[in-house]
Design a protein around this motif. Structure first.
Motif: not given
Length: 155
Positions: A92, A95, A102, A137
């Motif tokens: 996370h 990303v 996302r 994602v």
């Protein structure tokens, strides 16, 4: 056209005729301690976010031989991974650092019953404290690969 890809767990390589090697990737990352019904539910919710926010991932509508129409679907494969809570949290952060499109699913969403409650549950928690159970994602293949590094293909 032929596509070759690594199959994951101890697998070799497989080829599929008429496949395309995409410059982008759609990946779903699920926490490895979810129940089977939770994995399916989280995956369904996460991909719905990508399909609406990133229109280029959706292909053309389908039609069968009797001219019955069907909704369009993603134009490329969706790869599903699993990981520990720690790996999911790291993914996370990666990303976010790469500003990739996302969608998130937190453990709190299992207790909500509708979209407004889902959004409120996510909004109530600071980013670093989100109890992530799923992450979707989309982006350039190498960026997505780096973001989900440490995860393994879902069995």
């Amino acid at each position: 056209m032929q596509r070759t890809y690594k199959t994951g767990r101890g697998g070799g390589r497989q080829s599929h005729p008429m496949s395309t090697r995409f410059d982008t990737k759609i990946a779903i990352l699920l926490r490895d301690d979810l129940e089977p019904w939770q994995r399916l539910n989280v995956t369904a919710f996460l991909v719905s976010g990508l399909g609406t926010a990133v229109p280029e991932v959706v292909g053309e509508p389908y039609e069968d031989a009797d001219a019955v129409p069907y909704l369009p679907m993603f134009r490329q494969p969706v790869l599903v991974f699993e990981a520990t809570k720690e790996t999911l949290t790291t993914a996370h952060a990666r990303v976010l650092a790469r500003a990739l499109p996302r969608a998130v699913f937190t453990s709190d969403l299992f207790a909500t019953g509708h979209d407004a409650a889902n959004r409120a549950a996510v909004r109530a928690v600071p980013t670093v404290d989100l109890d992530l159970v799923g992450l979707a994602v989309y982006g350039p293949r190498n960026a997505v690969d780096k973001a989900v590094r440490g995860a393994r293909m879902h069995p």
